[in-house]
Scaffold this motif. Sequence first.
Motif, PDB file in Angstrom:
ATOM      1  N   THR A 269       0.781  -1.304   0.057  1.00 50.54           N
ATOM      2  CA  THR A 269       0.147   0.069  -0.002  1.00 50.54           C
ATOM      3  C   THR A 269       0.787   1.192  -0.100  1.00 50.54           C
ATOM      4  O   THR A 269       0.529   2.299  -0.574  1.00 50.54           O
ATOM      5  N   ARG A 270       1.818   1.187   0.572  1.00 49.73           N
ATOM      6  CA  ARG A 270       2.886   2.431   0.723  1.00 49.73           C
ATOM      7  C   ARG A 270       3.680   2.594  -0.460  1.00 49.73           C
ATOM      8  O   ARG A 270       4.954   2.925  -0.340  1.00 49.73           O
TER       9      ARG A 270
ATOM     10  N   SER B 197       0.617   1.074  -6.151  1.00 49.30           N
ATOM     11  CA  SER B 197       0.010   0.182  -5.252  1.00 49.30           C
ATOM     12  C   SER B 197      -1.260  -0.302  -6.069  1.00 49.30           C
ATOM     13  O   SER B 197      -1.838   0.556  -6.856  1.00 49.30           O
TER      14      SER B 197
ATOM     15  N   ARG C 149       1.764   2.582  14.840  1.00 45.61           N
ATOM     16  CA  ARG C 149       2.237   3.208  13.538  1.00 45.61           C
ATOM     17  C   ARG C 149       3.420   4.055  14.140  1.00 45.61           C
ATOM     18  O   ARG C 149       4.479   4.102  13.541  1.00 45.61           O
TER      19      ARG C 149
END
Length: 158
Positions: A35-36, A40, A109
């Motif tokens: 995703t990063r 993506s 996170r």
Amino acid sequence: MILLSGPISPYVRIVRVQIEHCRLQDQVEVRMVATRVADSPVHPHNPTGKIPTLIVDDDHAIGEARLICEHLDGCHDGAPFAPTQQTLAARAFEGMAVGFLDGMAVWIREARRPGNEQSPGIIEQEQARALRCLAYLAANTPWQHQPLDYARTCIGIT
């Protein structure tokens, strides 16, 4: 349907618990995706780049765990995992459970960032939130002896 997924997202975990609990494995293909990254595979379906994202058909994708669970409830005959009609007490409890999960996600996170980039204030704030939520859970027990659902899964009771 295709669930765009990742290995550590607590929101993906909720959807995957529902898929298993409601025996929807034959209807949902789970794909692990990055995703990063700029390219993506989530972006064409969900511009936010967030997972979970459920690709329903060529024209529709759902990008929020609660909404995905509501959609999946229409794919099985059992009790709803993410009921849309709830008492005020049940809605309030789910809101607290989601808030707890959101805070835990921010805390984790932040703690995973390199030490010189971490914000001690954010870590302290999210730790305090987690402790308040845990105290609430210890004092209030509407989640005990209830069927598995979205709120219970948010707080890790499966």
